[in-house]
Every structure is written in C-alpha cells, then in structure tokens.
Design an enzyme around this catalytic site. Structure first.
Site, short mmCIF file in Angstrom:
data_model
loop_
_atom_site.label_atom_id
_atom_site.label_comp_id
_atom_site.label_asym_id
_atom_site.label_seq_id
_atom_site.Cartn_x
_atom_site.Cartn_y
_atom_site.Cartn_z
CG LEU A 100 -1.97 1.21 1.40
CD1 LEU A 100 -2.84 1.49 0.10
CD2 LEU A 100 -2.59 1.38 2.63
CB ALA A 101 3.91 2.23 1.93
NE ARG A 120 7.30 -5.97 11.61
CZ ARG A 120 5.97 -6.69 11.84
NH1 ARG A 120 5.85 -7.14 13.14
NH2 ARG A 120 5.33 -7.03 10.86
CE LYS A 123 -11.66 -1.30 2.72
NZ LYS A 123 -11.41 -2.73 2.49
CG HIS A 167 -15.01 0.56 -0.23
ND1 HIS A 167 -14.40 1.36 0.50
CD2 HIS A 167 -14.06 -0.44 -0.71
CE1 HIS A 167 -13.07 0.82 0.68
NE2 HIS A 167 -13.21 -0.19 -0.16
CE LYS A 187 -11.60 -9.48 -3.17
NZ LYS A 187 -10.75 -8.57 -4.00
NE ARG A 224 -18.91 3.61 -17.05
CZ ARG A 224 -18.91 4.51 -18.28
NH1 ARG A 224 -17.91 4.97 -18.42
NH2 ARG A 224 -19.97 4.32 -19.04
CE1 TYR A 229 -25.19 5.21 -18.72
CE2 TYR A 229 -22.79 5.66 -18.02
CZ TYR A 229 -23.71 4.69 -18.35
OH TYR A 229 -23.68 3.46 -18.11
#
Length: 591
Positions: free
Chosen positions: A117-118, A146, A249, A341, A437, A476, A484
């Site tokens: 993520l970082a 670490r 989260k 979300h 997914k 979207r 739209y």
C-alpha cells in the site's frame, strides 16, 4: 484576532460552456471557505496545542468585508457555498495553499513503509501533491517499518513507483529528485516506544525548532494498530503543533471489535486526531455526488421515493484474491466492500441537505441516514463464492485453490443485499448492493432507476420492453469515469420509433486533466485538517449495527455460498433477490 479550525479550505474548479465570447469555455473556481465577519486585514491565525487536540495551522492574512446576515434555507446556503465564484487566478492560489510558510513544518511518517500500500499508493500520492505544489514548503517524509533499510534504499524503492501527470511532464525528473531528497527511513518495531523515541529525535532534527505538525499514516495490519498508536502518541507526537493519525480499514470485524478498537485508540488520541480512511470517499465521482445533487435544481426535487424506483450500488472486480486469500478469508466481501465503501456512498447519496459544507454538518446527516436504516435480514442477502472455470483454453482457479485459504472455507467472495431507509424521503425504495470478485468486468457505479411515466402516451411503442423505457441516472465511479442519463427519444425517420439515448458527461472527453487519485485528495485533507471525507466513530457504530447481526447469522448457521464460475456475472440468486423487489440489475444492459 479570529481563530477557527482549518477544516473548510478546499477550493473547487467549475467550468461551463457558453455562447458568450464565441462559445469559449469559461473557467471559474468556487470554494467552501466559511464566511467570516472580521475587521479589515484581521489576521486569521490557526494554531493547535497537543493537549487541547485542536487541529489548525498558521495562515496568511485574510481581509473580509462585513456583510449583513440574511435568513437562508440550508439548501440555499449549501448552493451558495458550492457556487461561490472567484477568478481562476484566485483559485490557483487557494487550491494548494502554503499552510506553513516558514513558521512551521509538516512531518509525514508512513508506518509500514515497506508494504504494498505504501509503495503503490501512499508515496506516489505524496509525490503527486508535491508536484502540484500542494505540500507545504517545509515538509519531511519518513518511512518507518521493521525491515532494515537505508535512506538510499528507501528512495530507490519509492522511485520505482513514482509517475508524473499525463498532462504535466515538465521537470518531472527534477521534481522526483527534489521529492526523494525529502524522504528518509527509520527502522523499528511497531510496539517499541524506544524506537519511536529515536524517530522523534530524527524528526526534530529536520523540523529545526519550527512549530512541528505530524501526520502518521498506519499502513499496517489492524492487529498492531493500538501498539503503534500508543508508541507514536507517547514517544513521537508533536510538542507544539498538531498530531494526526490516519487509520486504514478494516475497522474491526463487527460491532464489538470495532467498539473495542475505537476505545483503545481513544486512550491515546482524541476523536479529532483520528482520520479513518475509506479511499472510495476520495474518488472524484463520489465527491461529486453532493455537487451534482445540491447545485443542480433539476435533481433535488426528484431525489425521493416519489420519483425514484430503486437505487443500485454495484462493485465488481475481474480478478480473485490472488495472494490476499489469507487476509480476505478472515473478512469476506461484505466486510471488505459493502459495510464500508458501498454503505458510505449510500449515506452520501441519501442524506438530507446539510446545514453547510462543514465536515461535522455533513457527517451528522450521514449518521441520520445510517440510523434510519433497517437492520439487514438474512432473507435479503445472497452470498456466493467463485469456482474454477475454463475459458479460451485458460483455467482460472477457484477461491479455495488459493494456498492461503482453507479448502472448506465458506467465506463469500460475492454478496448482494437489499436495504431500506425508513424515513419520509426514502420509505419503500429498495437500495440494492452488489459486490464481488472474479466477475466478468471491473467497475464501480451508482444506478438510479426512476419510476415509469404515469399514463405514458407511448406505452404501445415500448411494448414488452416497458422496463427498458424508464429513465436511469448512472454515475460510473471507475473505470472511465462518467455521469450519464438515459432518456427516451424518437428516432429521426418517418413513423414513430423510440430509442434510448444517453446524455453523457464523459470525464476523459470533457476534462483534459488527469483525475487525481483518491489517496491524493485524502492525504491533502488530512494535512489540512479537513474531516469531511473521513469516518467518524458514531458513523462506524451505526454501520456495524446494520451488518453485524446478519454476519453473525451467516457464520453461526454456516450458510453455504452459491458457487459461480470465475469470470461470470455472479450467482443466479442475485437476480432472484432483485426480482423480489421488482428490480432488474442495471449493469446487465437490460435497463
């Protein structure tokens, strides 16, 4: 001297096309700056002390003309704030103002700097802000993890993920070098006060005696949040400026664990120091929801059960867990996507007109929506799990083929749900959520299906396709951002033949500039102290109260998910759930 919180200083750009001046685009800016009644040239000084937990920073002189107070409705006030027009020059100056000048500095510490993520999101977002001159002149970025690493090794790692805007390539390499020189690394344990004290010492060296403001981004697993917050608070918080912590989260697994996490965090931080991030709230089309609704007269009167038949919030990914199975199996799709979300988007969509654009006013209205919702019932939920599928000579794995997932796992990778808001505006309107997914495409969208026209003169022209004839507003969110509206139109020919057409705002065609990443917007908000797009603790409590009972029931009864092929549209049960409320999913291309 006037003092106020530095939470209302986001400026917005506003464009329109007009026949005036030969049809050239006119570009304005509007801002959510609060109205102030202060003497001319009053110096607005924002400051915060660690002990009082106020979040503010020094600002430039602001001159304001005193105006008489008028009685306005909340909607008029909100429109006024949304459409306060300033010149392009003024907007450019306000959009990314210098919050520090030479008197203070901001130190941003990415805790968990060696993680994906970082590397993929946080450091690139910080560089994008630097490239746009949105970071203060005096700032430092520290990576903390670490892993053993030198400053040079961190910079090499970060440099591989940095990119410049597609529409802005000037001095890209030079800007990267300048940004990387501001990046440093400190290795330490997440539960070591001594290691954080060493970090504090390094931060002070860079701060050089200025007022120090510190932002910690916790890009680490939730099981070590508390220890990291404890050590950062006790050993590395600012002595004379603000200290803020961004928490990723998941915020627990249910009401009980979420409440325990919040309670533990508040042992070391005040609520206004905690920034619970949901990156979907930072997406351009989600942030545009309130603008679309509250600054366009045509939408607000239609935004109720009288005209809206149903609302659909749809999230799909065209890939499986792929290496994240161990993490995902502990949470599942409902906790991972729907409870945060999609529910946050629902609350923004359905809320009443806030008193102002102030963060607390907006979050108050969101909480009211969540508290008005019926707890989710098991009969209004469908769950699924993807199975192996062979397509075009390629074999796609099942969820349980992931080596980090138990072979007998019942964790859902797909879920559909029907929710209801029991208030005067939305009574009886089904809000359908769908998330999964390994589906046929990757998308996130909001679909608003309107009711049929009463006594429609053209019913006979629609025939059996009457359901296709309803108006539908589609927002979207990703990919290929667009808004739209589907309308019915006569085909230009002899005779009467009707067709469905789109009134389309396609962002890529309308706006030449690249849309900022959600993390850029949210990081900038955290630095500025703007909490509007972050989740408050009572919002979190209300959200978990909706989902915790049905999650517990699913696990206690060991409900077996409906299996669907990898790359399909998901379980058939989702269509039966929609049909139960006389709804068809809009993403099927049928309506």
């Amino acid at each position: 001297m006037a003092t106020f919180s530095a939470t209302h200083f986001r400026s917005y750009s506003y464009s329109y096309s007009s026949s005036i001046n030969g049809g050239q685009n006119q570009r304005f800016a509007f801002s959510s700056f609060p109205r102030l009644s202060v003497p001319d040239k009053a110096k607005v000084f924002l400051q915060s002390q660690r002990n009082s937990h106020q979040n503010s920073v020094p600002m430039q002189d602001v001159a304001t003309e005193v105006t008489p107070v008028e009685k306005v409705t909340p909607l008029e006030k909100l429109k006024d704030e949304l459409l306060s027009v300033t010149s392009s020059k003024e907007w450019n100056e306000k959009a990314c103002f210098d919050i520090n000048e030479n008197e203070s500095t901001v130190s941003i510490t990415v805790v968990g700097a060696s993680g994906d993520l970082a590397k993929k999101k946080i450091f690139p977002a910080l560089f994008a802000l630097y490239y746009e001159d949105c970071l203060p002149k005096q700032f430092t970025v520290y990576g903390y993890a670490r892993s053993k690493m030198t400053d040079a090794e961190l910079r090499n790692m970060v440099s591989k993920t940095l990119t410049c805007r597609i529409d802005k390539r000037e001095n890209c390499g030079e800007k990267m070098d300048q940004f990387l020189k501001r990046c440093f690394y400190h290795s330490g344990q997440y539960d070591s006060e001594e290691n954080f004290a060493q970090l504090d010492k390094k931060l002070k060296e860079h701060e050089g005696g200025r007022v120090s403001n510190r932002l910690f981004y916790l890009s680490i697993p939730p099981n070590i949040f508390i220890e990291a917050v404890k050590c950062a608070s006790l050993s590395a918080s600012s002595d004379n400026g603000w200290t803020r912590v961004i928490v990723e989260k998941p915020f627990g697994r249910d009401s009980e664990s979420s409440a325990a996490l919040t309670k533990a965090l508040k042992q070391y931080l005040a609520e206004d120091q905690i920034f619970r991030i949901d990156h979907y709230l930072g997406k351009e089309l989600v942030e545009n929801l309130s603008v679309l609704r509250f600054s366009n007269l045509i939408f607000e009167p239609l935004w109720s059960r009288q005209y809206i038949r149903n609302v659909q919030l749809i999230f799909s990914e065209d890939f499986g867990t792929e290496g994240r199975g161990g993490y995902f199996d502990h949470y599942g799709i409902i906790r991972d996507i729907m409870q945060n979300h999609l529910l946050q988007i629902l609350a923004l969509f359905a809320m009443e007109t806030p008193v102002s654009l102030d963060a607390e006013d907006i979050r108050n209205e969101k909480v009211k929506v969540l508290r008005s919702m019926r707890p989710l019932q098991l009969e209004d939920v469908v769950i699924g799990q993807y199975k192996s599928h062979n397509k075009g000579g390629v074999t796609y794995p099942a969820y349980t083929d992931d080596k980090t997932v138990p072979k007998d796992s019942l964790t859902p990778t797909f879920a559909a749900a029907a929710l209801f808001i029991d208030n005067a505006r939305w009574d009886g309107v089904p809000f359908l959520m769908k998330a999964g997914k390994a589906l046929h495409n990757k998308s996130a969208e909001i679909r608003v299906q309107f009711r049929h026209v009463p006594g429609n003169l053209y019913n006979r022209n629609f025939g059996t396709g009457l359901d296709q004839a309803i108006n539908e507003l589609v927002i979207r969110v990703q990919p290929d951002e667009a808004i739209y509206l589907k309308i019915n139109n006569k085909v230009p020919r002899l005779g009467m033949r009707l067709d469905r057409s789109n009134l389309n705002l396609h962002y890529a065609a309308r706006y030449s500039k690249e849309i900022p990443d959600a993390y850029e917007r949210l990081l900038l908000d955290a630095i500025e102290g703007e909490r509007r797009l972050f989740i408050r603790s009572d919002e979190l409590d209300a959200a978990w109260a909706l989902f915790t009972p049905v999650l517990a029931e699913l696990e206690e009864k060991k409900i077996i998910p409906e299996y669907y092929p990898y790359g399909s549209r998901g379980p058939v049960g989702a269509h039966y759930l929609a049909a139960k409320y006389n709804v068809r999913w809009g993403d099927l291309g049928l309506v």
